[in-house]
Scaffold this active site. Structure first.
Site, short mmCIF file in Angstrom:
data_model
loop_
_atom_site.label_atom_id
_atom_site.label_comp_id
_atom_site.label_asym_id
_atom_site.label_seq_id
_atom_site.Cartn_x
_atom_site.Cartn_y
_atom_site.Cartn_z
N LYS A 123 -7.65 -0.11 -2.97
CA LYS A 123 -7.17 1.21 -2.41
C LYS A 123 -7.68 0.98 -1.10
CE LYS A 123 -4.24 1.89 -5.91
NZ LYS A 123 -4.42 2.37 -6.74
C1 LIG Z 1 -3.66 2.68 -7.76
C2 LIG Z 1 -2.66 3.71 -8.67
C3 LIG Z 1 -2.49 4.85 -9.21
C4 LIG Z 1 -3.63 5.48 -9.77
O1 LIG Z 1 -5.01 5.29 -9.49
P1 LIG Z 1 -6.11 5.24 -9.98
O2 LIG Z 1 -7.45 5.93 -9.08
O3 LIG Z 1 -6.44 4.17 -10.58
O4 LIG Z 1 -6.26 6.49 -11.13
C5 LIG Z 1 -1.38 5.74 -9.54
N1 LIG Z 1 -0.60 5.10 -8.69
C6 LIG Z 1 -0.27 4.32 -7.70
C7 LIG Z 1 0.96 3.59 -7.42
C8 LIG Z 1 -1.37 4.12 -7.57
O5 LIG Z 1 -1.17 2.31 -6.40
#
Ligand SMILES: *Cc1c(COP(=O)(O)O)cnc(C)c1O
Length: 375
Positions: free
Chosen positions: A180
């Protein structure tokens, strides 16, 4: 392999974490408070709660709104499974609306027809980092007395109509997974202007326990568990990394944007793919992902194209396998009905490498290989 996404960690990030590891408080220390403040300030929200991951952030937001057994929420199927899973975990039913075939975001014109007297919330995502039309969603939500929980996991740093994502919806959730826009290893956050939600989430992420305003005669050791909660806390040393990462977010965003512009330019006259919609005055994406879509006549070759790109060292990925197509959801009775655009998108989409430290040579290689293989 050139990955589709990658964290950017420098020496000062490492030093900050090492520093935090040497302090007395490894779990809930001063860095947690600081990271929360920095996040709220950056996005222009009143409150931030940091949690152990983006899924925990979504779960906490659902709990704050009070979504539970028998409730429904309206969301998109073109997302990571966590968006709807947390609602199912709460005993609620996700209702998927189709996507807008130009952006991949929720088709806002199809929300109203899905609203019933059981609907509690609208849960859009900002697909690839591009904000959904948050003002229109808010307007619909207000009209039907619904809450908006925005899964902004991919959109930290994005803005909509001059306002930062995180400051617009009732609750906005973020993920700090390494791919991210910033990372804390695992991590996440919820932003809100609502004090009640804030307090509720703060309790929820630490077992539903309170330590304040208790009868002093009960003894100094006493705490009370007033609501059912979990442990979703983010450790202090992870927040040390988060503080550093957030201070570099604008730089990361600039680098991402530059790479995106290069892709756009390189593919301008390459007719076999459709490139993502560009930013404009209203929509400023955080460019978490760069997704190309194969033209109609190449869709049937997607698996072969994907495999060839991987074989050439291009770590392409697909975002996302629509939620309703997973076995768990099929077993709950979900079908393709009304999700034609979502499936069409899925069948044609491929994510290309995009992260701040992607080098010019690496990007050149990606472009070359795409042009050679996507034919
Ligand atoms: C990455 C992501 C998540 C989950 O995040 P984690 O930190 O891996 O639990 C949820 N929704 C979306 C749209 C994502 O891209």
């Amino acid at each position: 392999m050139i990955p589709y996404g990658h964290q950017s960690i420098d020496k000062e990030d490492i030093d900050a974490v090492v520093d935090a590891l040497g302090s007395d408080c490894l779990t809930q220390g001063e860095r947690v408070t600081r990271f929360e403040k920095d996040l709220a300030d950056y996005c222009g929200a009143k409150y931030a709660v940091v949690v152990s991951n983006g899924t925990a952030a979504l779960h906490s937001a659902f709990v704050a709104v009070g979504i539970g057994s028998g409730d429904e929420f309206i969301t998109t199927s073109l997302t990571f499974v966590a968006t709807s899973n947390v609602g199912v975990w709460q005993g609620a039913r996700p209702v998927f609306v189709d996507i807008d075939p130009t952006t991949g975001n929720m088709d806002i014109s199809k929300i109203e027809e899905k609203i019933t007297d059981k609907t509690k919330a609208i849960v859009p995502i900002d697909y690839t980092g591009r904000p959904v039309d948050l003002e229109k969603i808010k307007e619909i939500a207000d009209r039907y007395n619904l809450k908006v929980i925005e899964d902004a996991s991919q959109a930290l740093g994005a803005s909509f109509n001059g306002r930062k994502v995180g400051s617009i919806s009732d609750l906005s959730t973020f993920s700090f997974h390494p791919v991210k826009n910033i990372t804390t290893g695992e991590g996440g956050a919820i932003l809100t202007d609502n004090e009640e939600y804030y307090k509720k989430m703060k309790r929820f992420i630490t077992h539903g326990i309170i330590k304040e305003n208790l009868d002093k005669n009960l003894g100094a050791w006493y705490f009370d568990m007033v609501e059912l909660g979990l442990n979703y806390r983010l450790p202090d040393f992870a927040c040390a990394l988060g503080i550093r990462q957030l201070s570099k977010l604008n730089l990361f965003l600039q680098k991402r944007k530059k790479i995106v512009e290069k892709y756009d330019e390189a593919f301008l006259d390459f007719d076999n793919i459709i490139t993502p919609v560009k930013d404009d005055e209203i929509y400023k994406s955080a460019w978490h992902l760069y997704t190309i879509r194969l033209k109609e006549n190449l869709v049937s070759k997607k698996v072969a194209i994907f495999d060839k790109l991987r074989a050439e060292g291009i770590g392409v990925q697909v975002h996302h396998i629509p939620v309703h197509m997973h076995t768990f959801y099929k077993n709950l009775g979900y079908t393709s009905d009304g999700l034609e655009q979502t499936e069409k998108w899925y069948n044609s989409v491929i994510s290309l490498p995009l992260y701040p430290d992607l080098t010019e040579d690496e990007q050149k290689k990606v472009i070359e290989k795409v042009k050679a293989i996507v034919v």
